[in-house]
Design an enzyme around this catalytic site. Structure first.
Site, PDB file in Angstrom:
ATOM      1  N   GLU A 158     -70.868 -48.532 -18.544  1.00 42.44           N
ATOM      2  CA  GLU A 158     -70.609 -48.196 -19.948  1.00 42.44           C
ATOM      3  C   GLU A 158     -71.908 -48.180 -20.762  1.00 42.44           C
ATOM      4  OE1 GLU A 158     -66.029 -49.206 -20.866  1.00 42.44           O
ATOM      5  OE2 GLU A 158     -67.362 -50.919 -21.090  1.00 42.44           O
ATOM      6  N   GLU A 234     -61.698 -47.456 -15.243  1.00 42.78           N
ATOM      7  CA  GLU A 234     -61.115 -48.709 -15.737  1.00 42.78           C
ATOM      8  C   GLU A 234     -59.849 -48.368 -16.505  1.00 42.78           C
ATOM      9  OE1 GLU A 234     -63.548 -51.423 -17.889  1.00 42.78           O
ATOM     10  OE2 GLU A 234     -65.145 -51.453 -16.371  1.00 42.78           O
TER      11      GLU A 234
END
Length: 582
Positions: A158, A234
């Site tokens: 991320e 995710e």
């Protein structure tokens, strides 16, 4: 030997379309003797892949070290995945977030002058290269094209939410390839245009993280990546918990609907989490977006497999939905059975402050040093200085307390300064000789701008406007407490160490209830179960069965504040994760 490639629309396994059905399972949050059980239950839910992060700080507590014993045996974990007939995704970071202390970055990095985290700064890149090469020495021989399970490796984590240094991402990819990683490489970001743009790199496959509105999120991802397989790396089917808040849950119906949207679009998925496990010891992270909020010990995550490894309603719902798109085994895991419930009597008690000489050596300094200056990565430091002849008044820490400071005058408790309440001043109502401040690191920030900050008393301390000098600081290794002989040691008005013994007929999962306990840590047979706190929401500490034994077992508790009943402790029949709303 097999090969995974990136096709026009799909992942291709040996040239055939392949939908990745993966579940996140962090080997470092699960007792190693339970890895095979959790992996097997993932396959029974219909999954074909296991995903894991790799925690740099756990593997490398000091520079040049790479620990792979016991619960850090990544090679053994990946081979167990292969033995179950499943594939593996490895996400080594170096930053992992994961609600894990410091996002996985080792505290020794912070002791390198001028280092720049998560960017193309030479000192950081040198350390990262050492780390990644150590990881890939394990992972490279276990890739799918060499007969192993690993078919996807992630670069950073991320990153678009943190920075936009393309040279940094390119260097990570270069190191990864030169270390012998030949499988496809991916990035992950939340599906927001700025994050996808900043966190991606040509040649790396983009994946997304989200927990709802799957069709919309995939549409955004497709705008940035017109070809290739769609994947939610995710899929947030639950959430983490913080001290003082409620236990976070997502409804079975909402999560199942979002999953069905992913799979019906032909997308691949990685459940985050499939099985969360536990932040054993002092490994939990924290958030700070204007207020410091440490994470609880349980990483149950409201996942399909609960903290103790038992299937939940989500497990069965997801299994049914997956069966619409892929084969699911007939076998179903057994439901949870009640654990033994009983009470134990504390037979040994001692004061922590009177035992510190057995836990660490004092260091002298004019101004109270930080944990980083002391080489203390986590846990506790006892600071002391003379206040002989000084009048009572207000004690002020110039910048910040990180994270919780218990204040004593000549061993008498005065009060607490808590970072989560923005406290850095306290009135000292007594005159005395020695000011003692016991500081607890409650978890290093794992996300955002405060990643990599120092711990301890930050800035000089002042009493009535006069700077206090002449400190001693004693780093405490509290994991030595279970090995101490507490007999003959005096109790005092400070934190208390308590011990009890109990018998079991056979090893068993246990659940230590913390309802009537204050704040502290607990160990079973020397294994650090983690932190407890009356603030909740969590009301139990999970004891993995392999930690226990037939016959005599020993419970040790470090109580920092006060128990309702300090004569006994109790075990209950299952998890108590707390209220789900305020």
């Amino acid at each position: 030997m097999s090969e995974l490639t990136i096709g026009e629309k799909d992942f291709l396994l040996d040239g055939e379309p392949y939908q990745i059905l993966s579940g996140a399972l962090h080997y470092f949050r699960v007792h190693p003797d339970l890895w095979a059980d959790r992996i097997h239950k993932a396959r029974l839910m219909g999954l074909n892949t296991i995903e894991t992060y790799v925690p740099w700080n756990a593997h490398s507590p000091s520079r040049g070290e790479f620990v792979t014993e016991g619960g850090l045996d990544l090679e053994r974990f990946l081979k167990l995945v292969a033995a179950e007939g499943m594939h593996a995704i490895v996400r080594p970071g170096p930053y992992i977030c994961a609600e894990w202390s410091n996002g996985g970055l080792p505290p020794w990095l912070l002791r390198i002058p001028g280092i720049g985290l998560r960017r193309s700064e030479p000192q950081y890149l040198e350390a990262v290269t050492e780390y990644l090469e150590s990881v890939y020495r394990i992972v490279a021989p276990l890739q799918i094209d060499r007969g192993g399970p690993v078919f996807l490796v992630q670069i950073e984590n991320e990153y678009g939410a943190y920075g936009s240094d393309k040279e940094y991402l390119a260097e990570l990819a270069r190191v990864t390839r030169e270390a012998g990683i030949t499988v496809p490489l991916n990035t992950i970001d939340q599906p927001q245009p700025d994050m996808l743009a900043d966190g991606s790199l040509p040649g790396l496959h983009m994946t997304a993280s989200f927990g709802s509105r799957s069709t919309e999120r995939f549409r955004t991802l497709r705008e940035f990546q017109p070809t290739g397989p769609l994947m939610c790396m995710e899929f947030w089917n639950g959430w983490f918990d913080s001290w003082g808040f409620h236990h976070h849950t997502t409804t079975v119906e909402d999560s199942d609907t979002a999953l069905d949207e992913i799979l019906s679009a032909g997308g691949s998925v990685n459940f985050y989490m499939f099985h969360g496990g536990t932040n054993f010891g002092m490994t939990n992270g924290a958030n700070d977006k204007g207020a410091y909020v440490p994470l609880v010990t349980s990483y149950d995550y409201d996942a399909p497999l609960d903290e103790a490894g038992n299937p939940t309603a989500k497990y069965h719902a997801f299994r049914k939905t997956i069966a619409k798109y892929a084969p699911v085994p007939d076998e179903v895991p057994a439901e949870a059975t009640p654990a033994p419930g009983f009470s134990v009597v504390f037979t040994e008690k001692a004061g922590l402050l009177g035992s510190v000489g057995s836990l660490g050596e004092p260091v002298a300094a004019d101004v109270a040093p930080t944990y980083e200056e002391l080489g203390q990565d986590t846990g506790f430091v006892l600071y002391e200085t003379s206040i002989e002849g000084r009048a009572p008044g207000v004690l002020v820490i110039e910048e910040e307390v990180r994270d919780r400071a218990y204040v004593y005058i000549d061993g008498v408790p005065v009060g607490v300064m808590a970072r989560d309440a923005h406290e850095r001043a306290i009135r000292l109502p007594l005159a005395g000789s020695t000011l003692s401040i016991l500081v607890e690191d409650q978890g290093r920030v794992n996300y955002g701008e405060r990643l990599g900050e120092a711990k301890g008393l930050i800035g000089p301390a002042w009493l009535n406007g006069e700077k206090l000098l002449g400190w001693t600081a004693r780093p405490l290794d509290v994991d030595l407490l279970p090995s101490l002989d507490l007999s003959g040691r005096m109790t005092d008005n400070g934190p208390t160490v308590l011990a009890a013994e109990f018998e079991l007929d056979a090893p068993s999962d246990l659940f230590l209830t913390t309802d009537d306990m204050g704040k502290g840590l607990a160990w079973i047979n020397g294994f650090n179960l983690g932190r407890y706190w009356r603030k909740g929401p969590t009301q139990t500490l999970y004891v993995p069965g392999p930690v226990t034994r037939a016959g005599k077992n020993r419970l040790v508790v470090l109580e920092l504040e006060a128990m309702v009943d300090d004569d006994a402790a109790s075990f209950v029949d299952g998890l108590r994760l707390g209220q789900t709303e305020f």
